[in-house]
Design a protein around this motif. Structure first.
Motif, short mmCIF file in Angstrom:
data_model
loop_
_atom_site.label_atom_id
_atom_site.label_comp_id
_atom_site.label_asym_id
_atom_site.label_seq_id
_atom_site.Cartn_x
_atom_site.Cartn_y
_atom_site.Cartn_z
N PRO A 1 -11.00 -3.92 -5.96
CA PRO A 1 -10.73 -3.37 -5.00
C PRO A 1 -9.25 -2.80 -4.86
O PRO A 1 -8.60 -1.64 -4.75
N PHE A 2 -8.49 -3.59 -4.62
CA PHE A 2 -7.42 -3.74 -4.01
C PHE A 2 -5.82 -3.35 -5.02
O PHE A 2 -5.63 -3.03 -4.85
N LEU A 3 -6.71 -4.14 -6.09
CA LEU A 3 -6.02 -3.84 -7.16
C LEU A 3 -5.16 -2.87 -7.49
O LEU A 3 -4.77 -1.98 -8.42
N LEU A 4 -6.97 -2.04 -8.42
CA LEU A 4 -7.28 -0.96 -8.41
C LEU A 4 -6.83 -0.14 -7.31
O LEU A 4 -6.02 1.33 -8.04
N VAL A 5 -6.68 -0.44 -6.58
CA VAL A 5 -5.61 0.80 -5.35
C VAL A 5 -4.74 0.80 -5.87
O VAL A 5 -3.77 1.75 -5.78
N ILE A 6 -3.95 -0.67 -5.75
CA ILE A 6 -2.46 0.03 -6.00
C ILE A 6 -2.22 -0.06 -7.38
O ILE A 6 -1.64 1.12 -7.79
N ALA A 7 -2.55 -0.22 -8.11
CA ALA A 7 -2.70 0.29 -9.46
C ALA A 7 -2.32 1.55 -9.85
O ALA A 7 -2.15 2.73 -9.78
N ARG A 8 -3.97 2.15 -9.12
CA ARG A 8 -4.03 4.35 -9.35
C ARG A 8 -2.70 5.08 -8.15
O ARG A 8 -2.66 5.40 -8.86
N LEU A 9 -3.01 4.09 -7.21
CA LEU A 9 -1.10 4.53 -6.15
C LEU A 9 -0.49 4.44 -7.05
O LEU A 9 0.45 5.94 -7.16
N LEU A 10 0.14 3.69 -7.96
CA LEU A 10 1.47 3.56 -9.23
C LEU A 10 1.43 4.51 -10.18
O LEU A 10 2.46 5.58 -10.37
N VAL A 11 0.05 5.08 -10.25
CA VAL A 11 -0.05 5.71 -11.72
C VAL A 11 0.66 6.99 -10.87
O VAL A 11 1.41 8.04 -11.21
N GLY A 12 -0.50 7.29 -9.70
CA GLY A 12 -0.60 8.38 -8.69
C GLY A 12 0.90 9.19 -8.82
O GLY A 12 1.83 9.94 -9.39
N VAL A 13 1.75 8.36 -8.73
CA VAL A 13 3.15 8.63 -8.41
C VAL A 13 3.60 8.89 -9.09
O VAL A 13 4.22 10.06 -9.14
N SER A 14 3.52 8.00 -10.43
CA SER A 14 4.34 8.02 -11.49
C SER A 14 4.20 9.03 -12.10
O SER A 14 5.18 10.48 -12.50
N GLN A 15 2.98 9.58 -12.60
CA GLN A 15 2.68 11.06 -13.09
C GLN A 15 2.80 12.65 -11.61
O GLN A 15 2.71 13.19 -12.32
N GLY A 16 3.42 12.42 -10.44
CA GLY A 16 3.08 12.84 -10.05
C GLY A 16 5.00 13.52 -10.34
O GLY A 16 4.83 15.12 -9.56
N PHE A 17 5.62 12.96 -10.67
CA PHE A 17 7.33 13.29 -11.74
C PHE A 17 6.84 13.97 -12.46
O PHE A 17 8.09 14.90 -13.18
#
Length: 437
Positions: A101-117
């Motif tokens: 789950p930790f790896l998934l959380v980091i990955a989803r945060l990164l995808v979220g940040v990048s799509q937020g732009f």
């Protein structure tokens, strides 16, 4: 040839932004489908699923306003390309393992940040290229890509998961992202400084367009952003409240409808065929219908811009509220598909009200206002997706089976009531007049 006189460049830009939002929502629906399949196979509980599904929105919320600022200062075209490349690479490189789950959380945060732009950048680009009389249908077409992508994802991705496994969804999404990046890099450009009537018509001045050589004056670096006026403005808050409600309903249905079908109705997504894509296809259709109606009412002077926005927003949100509240009463696949189609389709119609209103009141700062408003919409994803998981877990703890409609009543009642509230807010405080010079 793309971008010639017979096919103006602004049309190319709108088509590419439509494809952009389509691919982004294929990714979002794809993760929900793939992770749900992997998590259910691993025995992950509903609360933990809600946490992972909502993680994306934390990163997405953090980058909305910075995305608007970056698009304003650096240029929406460049920011859009970089953010797309980042989330595509993340999908390509990260394994889908519910036991990590930790790896998934980091990955989803990164995808979220990048799509937020992405969406603030899109609004900045469209404000540069699209004249006011084409604004409603251009923005509606671009945003309808979200629903087209969601429909396509719901149709195709469950079969891919069944045949190739959940990880294959990530590979498909990364490939689509790479293809779009190539198209954007090849065909998108900034309005030329000497030929930018569309940019001027949309409220942008020559000083806001990128300068490729020579020194820039203080004026050419762009005007000072009126943050205080934006934050304290009631019409802005009318947009913010409606953006929150729209995305609360959308994200709850997008992330939890697969669970509702699988566990609430005991139906397999694979066995439902094409019917599971109908709600999102309805959003695609009604979003474009709303844009055409709005431009027709405005250009023919049937209604003012203000009254047009209020009419479409109110009709969309009020009808959608009744459909959402009624949804758990339906116990067949056809009934749920029909009801969710009405709810999502009319919400999409309402976007011709609040969503285009960014450019009405602040065309010069469209990306900034979109960033502020979409932050609220993203918070709705955090609250709604996570809260739904907790509501279902609480129902299970109270010994209510998830096949019981009572387990789902609060899940759909909350967005239904929010729709009624936000439609009144928009009626009271919104305007179609430009209030930011």
């Amino acid at each position: 040839m793309m971008g010639n006189r017979s096919f103006p460049t602004r049309y190319v830009i709108v088509i590419l932004t439509f494809l952009c939002t389509s691919v982004c929502y294929i990714e979002r629906v794809g993760f929900s489908i793939a992770y749900t399949a992997a998590a259910d196979a691993a025995g992950v509980n509903q609360t933990s699923k809600g946490v992972i599904l909502s993680t994306f929105y934390y990163g997405y919320a953090c980058s909305q306003v910075p995305g608007g600022w970056a698009a304003q200062k650096i240029g929406g075209r460049r920011v859009l390309l970089l953010s797309f490349m980042l989330w595509s690479l993340t999908c390509a490189l990260v394994p889908l393992d519910p036991n990590r789950p930790f790896l998934l959380v980091i990955a989803r945060l990164l995808v979220g940040v990048s799509q937020g732009f992405i969406f603030p950048s899109i609004h900045t680009v469209l404000a540069q290229w699209v004249p006011p009389h084409e604004r409603s249908r251009s923005v509606s077409l671009t945003t309808s890509g979200m629903y087209f992508g969601a429909a396509l994802g719901m149709l195709v991705l469950p079969t891919i998961v069944k045949l190739k496994g959940p990880q294959s969804v990530f590979i498909c999404e990364a490939a689509l992202g790479a293809i779009w990046c190539v198209l954007w890099f090849k065909y998108a450009n900034d309005p030329p400084r000497s030929e930018h009537p569309k940019a001027s018509a949309a409220g942008f001045g020559e000083s806001l367009l990128p300068v490729k050589r020579g020194k820039k004056s203080k004026e050419e670096n762009g005007p000072k952003i009126p943050w205080k006026k934006i934050i304290l403005n009631l019409p802005v808050w009318a947009i913010v409240v409606n953006n929150f409600t729209f995305h609360y309903a959308l994200y709850v249905l997008m992330n939890w409808l697969p669970t509702y079908f699988e566990l609430g109705l005991k139906l397999s997504l694979q066995e439902m065929g094409s019917s599971k894509m109908i709600p999102y296809l309805n959003m695609f259709l009604f979003s474009n219908i709303g844009g055409v109606i709005a431009d027709h009412l405005i250009t023919r002077r049937i209604l003012s811009v203000t009254n047009t926005r209020k009419l479409l927003n109110t009709v969309g949100f009020v009808v959608s509220s009744f459909a959402l509240i009624a949804l758990p009463l339906f116990r067949t696949a056809d009934g749920v598909v029909a009801c969710s189609s009405v709810a999502l389709g009319l919400l999409a119609l309402g976007r011709a009200g609040f969503a285009v209103n960014h450019m009405d009141i602040a065309p010069r700062y469209a990306g900034i206002v979109m960033g502020v408003s979409n932050t609220a919409g993203t918070l709705a994803g955090i609250v709604g997706v996570d809260l739904t998981g907790r509501l279902l877990e609480a129902a299970t703890a109270a010994e209510l089976d998830l096949t019981n409609p009572e387990s789902w009543r609060a899940v759909f009642l909350i967005p239904g009531l929010l729709c009624i509230f936000s439609s009144f807010v928009f009626l009271l405080f919104s305007t179609g007049e430009r209030i930011f010079d």
